[in-house]
Structures are given as structure tokens and as C-alpha cells.
Design an enzyme around this catalytic site. Structure first.
Site, PDB file in Angstrom:
ATOM      1  CE  LYS A 285      -3.855  -1.976   2.669  1.00 45.04           C
ATOM      2  NZ  LYS A 285      -4.943  -1.693   1.732  1.00 45.04           N
ATOM      3  NE  ARG A 359     -11.045  -9.714  -2.460  1.00 42.08           N
ATOM      4  CZ  ARG A 359     -11.354  -8.747  -3.316  1.00 42.08           C
ATOM      5  NH1 ARG A 359     -11.647  -9.053  -4.579  1.00 42.08           N
ATOM      6  NH2 ARG A 359     -11.380  -7.501  -2.934  1.00 42.08           N
TER       7      ARG A 359
END
Length: 523
Positions: A285, A359
Site C-alpha cells: 500500500k 477475501r
């Protein structure tokens, strides 16, 4: 960190003009009309309240407040006026906002004992117990502070006791019912916010596991914490792939509350994403705002808060909480873009972006959750930035494979003020997850990012009634964790109990008994 709110809440049927306390809180409508409790104070206080309104000192718009530091002839030290807005528009959401405004005003007020007469207000289709519950939660949220890492020369001032005024003695029982629910919800919110606000060097997967064990200790609840070896034995290759970049070992936490009369009744199973820090893995990130990635376990924190409240309320249902927890960090052994992992279900996933890791945890946890044969399966996760783009910070995203379940969750959100908004889950979106090398890819491109994430999860729930809550935009704000969606999930569980018992969720009286409040001066 299993602390409870320090503010003590009670209910009272005492007259507002007889309260010897630091502050009395009453409502005023935008038209200048005083609430019944405000009228009582105004009558004995030589018209000081109505005079303040007439002089334009207070416009009474919804959420506005005015502190009267002294009202002659009243035994209370101060009176806090809370704006209620237009009377015809005063519904449940407006009532909650008024309570929140009062709590915010109290947070900056040096008062230790307060009596609030907001539950006496008429709110269409809302019962007295609901109003007391919402007031307790709103005040507790507004007065919340997270300061375990700050040094102080003196303790911060805070409200120690808040009494909530109800119309009369006959209403005390309903008030107590709301009080119990409000306290339990507030306790759950405090735990959730404390956990989410902790820094990643403190709140590790092992720390969350310790908290879960503390919740179960000395209760009828059951807890199981699976370590890395046990997770591997379950063949949770997707979950372990995320964890392999960190030296912190992963944990799979399972909490069980068996409160139903029939212990074999199909449970509600809640699954919460527990990434205690998310650097994005190899798909690193940007540095800006990466500190906020400590909130990536807000789903897990919320479910621990819900579980704590369910225990306190002794809800007569079966509940299972499943939390997969680890860190997502870059290292020489971290998951790489292009890697293919095998899930517990046997499906293979091509990992195109290691920052779409939530996920990858949840898919294995959802597969594991199916072994409990759930009546309903709900997962909660700070899953996608795309959901923040779509819904901002107001509503959580709701994805559901059954309309009746979606309606129930929306109703719970409306009743609690912790709202959700339904998003599409059309099969047309599934093709975006196609991979030439595996059964599916872990991302579906830039378009409809929150939807394709939900579509990904839908492949691991079978025919079970399932909902996915994307709380990326609602779990935290600049000031810290919000505790969402604890209130909504608790309301859903309480509605579920009421429906099973043949009742109607959130019953409302035909007439609000507050209309009778203090009508007789001799009372």
C-alpha cells in the site's frame, strides 16, 4: 482490555423540577415548543427556558444544544436544551441524533451526575424501552474515550451517573428493559472500539485469541483457538498464504453461545475478518494513511463485541462466531502476485493482488463455518475501498443471496440507526473473476470492486442463506473506531428471537405514554 463503560445508567420517574443534580437535559422543538419535561422546568424556573428561546439564543434545530448555566428557583445546577427540529419530522433517527447531540455536549461539560428527560419525548412507532436503549447507547458512544497510552497529571472529567427520565412509576419496568439492552450494547461497543483502536504491535492475532478466551472464561460459552498447525490440517491454504509473510502466527478463533432451548437448533454463524495489520503484502500500500490499516480487523472486533452483548443479554438463540486472524505483510516468504493457492473447499485461486487478502481469509473461514450447518451465515469485513467510494461513511454495504434476509438486516439497521444499503449480487459480475490458470482470480478488475469481492465470497457459501457486510467506510473515522455494525447485528439477533417467539420486532405502542408525563402538578 475487557473494560466496561465507566458511566452508570439508571432510570427514574422523578419530576424534572425536583432534581438536585449537576445538569438536567430536556428537548425543545424548532417551533419553540417545549417538551413536557421542559415545560415543568420552565414553570418553576420563572420562564427562563421559554425566554431563552424567544430571545433567539437557541434555534432548536435538530442536534443543536444550549446550556443554561443557572435557572432561578430550580435545584439543578444547569439545564441543557437539546434541539429536536420540526415536531412533525421527529422520528426514530431524529431521536437518536438528539441523544447523540446531548451526549456530545456532556462530553465537554464538567458534570458528574445528570438526569436526561429525552425518553419522555413522543417518537412515532417507537416504544419506551427502545427510547431508553437508544439513549444509553448514544450517551455511551459520545462519552467514550480511548486513552490507555496517554499520560495524565489528572484524570479527565467525565459523567459518572446518568439517570433517564420516564413518564411515571408504571413505566419503570419498560425503562429497565431498555436499560439492560442499552448497557449490553454499550459494553459490546466499548470492547469493539477498544480492540480496533489498539495499535498493531499490541493487538496481534494472539491478542485477539486471548480476548476471546477471556470472554468465554467462567461462562457457559465455548471457545476454541486453532493454531497454525491445526489450520494447516484443515487445508486452509488460502488463509495460510496471507499469513506466511509475517512472523506473527495466524489464529482461527471459534466462539459458541448455546442459548436456545434446543441446543441442536441451527445457529446463526458470524464470520469476521481479523487482519490485525494490513500493509498490502507484496502489493504494498502507499505510505500515506497506512497507519489506519490497524482497523482492518474491525470486523473481528465487532463480532467479539456482539458476542459479549449476547452473553450479557443471555439471548435465547445459538450463535457461533468464527474469526480468521493474521497480519498481511511483505517479506521474503510472503505471498506473491501470480501465486495460486488451494482453499479448504478445494477451489483454486490465482492471486493477482496480495492487497485483496481479506477475501482469501474469509473464503476458508466461510467453508469452515458451513460445518455448523448455519440457519444464517453473515460475514463482516473491511473488505474494499470501492465500497467507500460507492457509499461513503454513512451506510455499510449489504450483499445477500436471499431477499428475506436482506430485508431483515435492513430493518435492523433502520431500527438501530446503524444503517446498511443493499448492493447487487448479479451472476453477470461473476465472469470478472475468471482466471485462465485457476478456478477463479482474487480480483475482478477496477469496475464494481465491492461487488466482485462479494461475488468471490458467494462461491464459498453453497446454498446457505448468506449476507456479506462491507464495513470499509463505516468501521472507523479520523477520530477512531466507530463500533459499527455492533448495534445493527444485535438488533437483528433480537428481532430474530422475537420472530421465533411469535412476536413482532420493535413493537410500538398505539399511544406514547409520555403524553401523560407530569400533567398533574401534585404528582
Amino acid at each position: 482490555m475487557l473494560n466496561k463503560p465507566t458511566t452508570e445508567f439508571t432510570v427514574t420517574s422523578g419530576r424534572p423540577d425536583k432534581q438536585r443534580t449537576d445538569c438536567v437535559i430536556v428537548g425543545v422543538y424548532e417551533s419553540g415548543k417545549l417538551s413536557i419535561a421542559a415545560c415543568a422546568l420552565n414553570r418553576d424556573g420563572d420562564g427562563a427556558l421559554s425566554e431563552a428561546v424567544k430571545r433567539g439564543s437557541f434555534d432548536a434545530k435538530l442536534g443543536s444544544t444550549l446550556l443554561l448555566p443557572y435557572v432561578p428557583k430550580l435545584p439543578c445546577s444547569r439545564v441543557l436544551l437539546v434541539g429536536l427540529g420540526k415536531e412533525k419530522d421527529f422520528h426514530g433517527a431524529e431521536y437518536t441524533k438528539a441523544c447523540q447531540a446531548a451526549g456530545t455536549a456532556l462530553a465537554g461539560l464538567k458534570a458528574t451526575e445528570v438526569v436526561a428527560y429525552l425518553p419522555e419525548l413522543y417518537v412515532r412507532e417507537r416504544s419506551l424501552d427502545w427510547k431508553v436503549e437508544q439513549a444509553v447507547v448514544a450517551f455511551a458512544e459520545a462519552l467514550y474515550r480511548f486513552e490507555p497510552f496517554k499520560r495524565r497529571s489528572e484524570p479527565a472529567p467525565g459523567v459518572v451517573k446518568i439517570a433517564l427520565g420516564v413518564p411515571g412509576r408504571r413505566e419503570l419496568k419498560d425503562g429497565e428493559t431498555g436499560l439492560v439492552r442499552g448497557r449490553a450494547t454499550a459494553d459490546g461497543l466499548v470492547l469493539t472500539r477498544d480492540l480496533a483502536n489498539l495499535p498493531g504491535n499490541v493487538c496481534t492475532p494472539s491478542y485477539l485469541a486471548d480476548v476471546a478466551q477471556q470472554l468465554a472464561e467462567g461462562t457457559a460459552s465455548r471457545v476454541e483457538v486453532l493454531d497454525e498447525t491445526q489450520i494447516a490440517e484443515l487445508k486452509m491454504g488460502s488463509f495460510l498464504a496471507v499469513a506466511q509473510g509475517s512472523v506473527e502466527p495466524p489464529r482461527l478463533i471459534v466462539l459458541e453461545h448455546r442459548g436456545a432451548a434446543n441446543s441442536d437448533e441451527a445457529p446463526v454463524v458470524l464470520v469476521g475478518k481479523g487482519i490485525t495489520f494490513d500493509a498490502g503484502g507484496i502489493s504494498l500500500k502507499p505510505a500515506a494513511d497506512m497507519d489506519a490499516m490497524k482497523y482492518d480487523m474491525a470486523g473481528a472486533a465487532a463480532l467479539l463485541g456482539v458476542f459479549r452483548a449476547v452473553q450479557a443479554l443471555m439471548l435465547p438463540l445459538n450463535l457461533v462466531v468464527v474469526i480468521p486472524t493474521c497480519e498481511n505483510l511483505p517479506s521474503g516468504q510472503a505471498l506473491r502476485p501470480g501465486d495460486i493457492v488451494t482453499t479448504m473447499s478445494g477451489q483454486t485461486i490465482e492471486v493477482l493482488n496480495t492487497d485483496a487478502e481479506g477475501r482469501l481469509l474469509l473464503c476458508d473461514a466461510l467453508t469452515y463455518a458451513l460445518r455448523f450447518k448455519p440457519a444464517v451465515l453473515i460475514d463482516v469485513a473491511t473488505l474494499t475501498g470501492a465500497c467507500v467510494v460507492a457509499l461513503g461513511h454513512v451506510a455499510s454495504g449489504l450483499f445477500c443471496n436471499k431477499q428475506s434476509l436482506a430485508r431483515e438486516l435492513i430493518a435492523a439497521g433502520d431500527d438501530s440507526g446503524d444503517r446498511v444499503w443493499p448492493m447487487p449480487l448479479f451472476d453477470d459480475y461473476q465472469k470478472q473473476l475468471d482466471s485462465p490458470f485457476a478456478d477463479l482470480a482474487n480480483i475482478g478488475g477496477k469496475a464494481a470492486g465491492s461487488i466482485t469481492a462479494a461475488c468471490f465470497l458467494s462461491r464459498f457459501v453453497g446454498e446457505t442463506d448468506w449476507a456479506h457486510l462491507d464495513i470499509a467506510g463505516t468501521a472507523s473515522r479520523k477520530e477512531g473506531a466507530t463500533g459499527r455494525p455492533v448495534r445493527m447485528l444485535l438488533q437483528y439477533l433480537q428481532h430474530r428471537v422475537e420472530r421465533r417467539n411469535g412476536g413482532t420486532p420493535s413493537p410500538a405502542p398505539a399511544q406514547d405514554s409520555a403524553a401523560l408525563l407530569w400533567e398533574n402538578a401534585d404528582r
